[in-house]
Design an enzyme around this catalytic site. Structure first.
Site, PDB file in Angstrom:
ATOM      1  N   LYS A 187      45.790  22.284  -9.418  1.00 27.69           N
ATOM      2  CA  LYS A 187      45.844  21.101 -10.238  1.00 27.69           C
ATOM      3  C   LYS A 187      45.194  21.705 -11.597  1.00 27.69           C
ATOM      4  CE  LYS A 187      43.410  17.421 -11.054  1.00 27.69           C
ATOM      5  NZ  LYS A 187      44.035  17.792 -13.130  1.00 27.69           N
ATOM      6  N   GLY A 240      34.692  22.473 -14.423  1.00 28.90           N
ATOM      7  CA  GLY A 240      34.733  21.114 -15.181  1.00 28.90           C
ATOM      8  C   GLY A 240      33.242  20.435 -15.780  1.00 28.90           C
ATOM      9  N   GLU A 262      32.091  25.418 -11.788  1.00 27.53           N
ATOM     10  CA  GLU A 262      31.671  26.307 -13.008  1.00 27.53           C
ATOM     11  C   GLU A 262      31.805  25.378 -13.661  1.00 27.53           C
ATOM     12  OE1 GLU A 262      31.373  26.817 -16.391  1.00 27.53           O
ATOM     13  OE2 GLU A 262      33.136  28.361 -16.250  1.00 27.53           O
ATOM     14  N   CYS A 296      32.317  25.736 -22.178  1.00 24.86           N
ATOM     15  CA  CYS A 296      31.056  25.020 -21.202  1.00 24.86           C
ATOM     16  C   CYS A 296      29.777  25.976 -21.916  1.00 24.86           C
ATOM     17  CB  CYS A 296      31.728  25.791 -19.779  1.00 24.86           C
ATOM     18  SG  CYS A 296      31.944  27.353 -19.926  1.00 24.86           S
ATOM     19  N   GLU A 393      25.539  17.364 -23.426  1.00 23.41           N
ATOM     20  CA  GLU A 393      26.895  17.931 -23.684  1.00 23.41           C
ATOM     21  C   GLU A 393      27.824  17.662 -24.432  1.00 23.41           C
ATOM     22  OE1 GLU A 393      29.543  19.574 -20.519  1.00 23.41           O
ATOM     23  OE2 GLU A 393      28.955  21.839 -21.029  1.00 23.41           O
TER      24      GLU A 393
END
Ligand code: NAI
Ligand code: MG
Length: 491
Positions: A187, A240, A262, A296, A393
């Protein structure tokens, strides 16, 4: 040069449907969603919106291809050959794919073409070469037995990817899965479905059998969650946000799926006083601003030794102010728009918080232009550890500069986060560099460099930045089960 010579034309959109069992189909519900060009805020096209019914069809196809289809019967070497062929087809179409990525995501064409896509090719070829080199071992045990292990494919892999490096995430996920002999239901992110769909067609053209790769575009809580819950899926690989990973872990608990994650980061990038300051500033600049800050592993906490702080800030603010922001399709653009309105709003709210909490904005700090989700490259100086911009973040072009003068204190502060994805240090002191590498709790440490990626080098997070590793041999193992076989040698 004329604009026409320096601007890439918009690519043709070839695929917008679900790719299931080797065929293109609308979603079963008939629903679609829009994907938007973040540089213009205009709709690019409608895309099939898959949900649980489409996921179910895709999982059935993947299950069949895994259990009784040609994939399970194929020699590993031939699997590898098909993967090499896929990489070749991608390479033939590299300019068009880069343009498609740029259109849907907003990243500069040049970066997609010369950054992301070469890594995509490397990753697929690295794992293609691995396909026929996956093997177990023989193990001496007590008694008259012969014991060996086999490394077998884990089965059907559900793969859920984000929007920041759409094609590269496809390669990181498909590469090890295909090499191991798994079949796939992917997806893609709802913000950037187009390049993944194109790659599915190229996989078909490469000769990868029907059902081995299935792609269902759609939203997380519907298509994504039903993939996670589906009993026919053996493993979920997700990239994500950590909050999404928490939901996935709960949803996957019913069927105890294998999970690799991750996730995000708040990576420390340390500049020691003895560093080559020009290189350190350039490294900090790339480490944070690359991909509009949507990485990330972004070095979003830049710790600068007090003695060189003023000089460093002068260099970094100049680099930020000179960064060329604009049309991603223009060849001299260095920074495009953020991926969507939600990300833009989130970043702008952090810039507000930075100002409100007392940090000093020395570059940027506002929207760029009045159309598209552009944010000025922004640098905050005078940041302390308790500010929101130092803890959370941001996932955008916003750098926080902090200072230190005590080494022990620095190491503690670098580790004072629930994240642990990456870290870097700039110094000429070899001892300090290795000590930092040993003591920092992060999955990747860069010394006098940043954002150096390679398909052979494992990548992933400590703490809440992830679980398991991608890339390299470790990334491959995450798509295998180990089986122990013991044979009596008594006659
Ligand atoms: P997200 O984690 O919600 O989305 C990533 C993928 O997960 C997408 O394909 C999405 O559809 C899917 N997803 C969402 N909810 C799901 C669910 N309940 N079950 C299964 N799949 C689900 O990230 P989002 O909302 O796009 O971005 C939010 C923040 O996450 C960003 O601002 C950034 O801080 C962080 N992020 C980190 C990334 C990384 O590379 N580590 C990539 C993207 C976002
Ligand atoms: Mg989300």
């Amino acid at each position: 040069m004329a604009i026409a010579e320096t601007t890439i034309a918009s690519p043709k959109i070839k695929h917008t449907e679900c790719f299931i069992d080797g065929r293109w189909r609308p979603s079963i519900s008939g629903k679609t969603f829009q994907t938007v060009n973040p540089a213009t805020e205009e709709v690019i096209c409608d895309v099939a919106e898959g949900d649980s019914a489409d996921i179910d069809a895709a999982v059935k196809a993947a299950r069949h291809a895994f259990e009784s289809g040609p994939w399970s019967k194929m020699d590993a070497r031939d699997r590898g050959k098909l993967m090499f062929r896929l990489a070749d087809l991608i390479e033939e179409e590299i300019d068009e794919l880069a343009a498609l990525e740029s259109l849907d995501n907003g990243k500069p064409f040049r970066e997609a073409r010369y950054g992301d896509l070469p890594l995509v090719l490397d990753c697929l070829r690295y794992y293609a070469g691995y396909a026929d080199k996956i093997h177990g071992s023989t193990i001496p045990i007590r008694g008259n037995f012969f014991t060996y292990t086999r490394r077998e494919a884990v089965g059907v892999a559900g793969q859920i990817i984000p929007w920041n490096f759409p094609m590269l995430m496809v390669a990181w996920k498909w590469g090890p899965a295909l090499a191991a002999g798994c079949t796939i239901v992917m997806k893609p992110a709802e913000q950037t479905p187009l390049s993944c769909l194109r790659l599915a067609q190229l996989a078909k053209e490469a000769g990868i059998p029907d059902g081995v790769i299935n792609v269902v575009p759609g939203y997380g809580p519907t298509a994504g969650a039903s993939l996670v819950k589906h009993p026919g899926v053996d493993k979920i690989a997700f990239t994500g946000e950590h909050r999404t990973a928490q939901i996935i872990m709960r949803d996957a608990s019913e069927s105890l799926k294998r999970l690799t994650f991750e996730l995000g980061g708040k990576s420390p990038n340390v500049v020691m006083a003895d560093a080559d300051l020009d290189k350190a500033a350039q490294g900090a600049y790339i480490g944070l601003f690359l991909n509009q800050g949507q990485c990330c592993c972004a070095g979003s906490r830049v710790f600068v030794e007090k003695k060189v702080h003023a000089e460093f800030v002068d260099k970094i603010q100049r680099l930020a102010k000179n960064r060329r922001v604009g049309n991603p399709m223009s060849l001299d653009t260095e920074q495009g728009p953020q991926v969507d309105q939600a990300q833009f709003d989130k970043i702008m709210s952090y810039i507000e918080k930075g100002n409100a909490e007392g940090a000093k904005c020395v570059a940027g700090g506002a929207r760029f232009g009045d159309r598209g989700y552009f944010v000025q490259p922004t640098v905050f100086d005078g940041v302390n550890d308790s500010m929101s911009i130092a803890k959370e973040e941001i996932f955008g072009p916003v750098m926080s500069v902090l200072t230190f003068d005590d080494w022990e204190d620095l190491v503690k502060r670098a580790n004072n986060t629930f994240y642990g994805l990456a870290a870097a240090i700039w110094t000429k002191n070899v001892g300090r560099a290795h000590e930092f590498a040993k003591r920092v709790r992060a999955g990747t440490v860069w010394v006098n460099c940043y954002d150096v990626f390679d398909a052979a080098a494992p990548f992933g997070g400590f703490k809440m930045s992830g679980q398991g590793r991608e890339l390299g041999e470790e990334g491959l193992k995450a798509y295998t089960e180990s089986k122990t076989v013991t044979v009596s040698l008594d006659s």
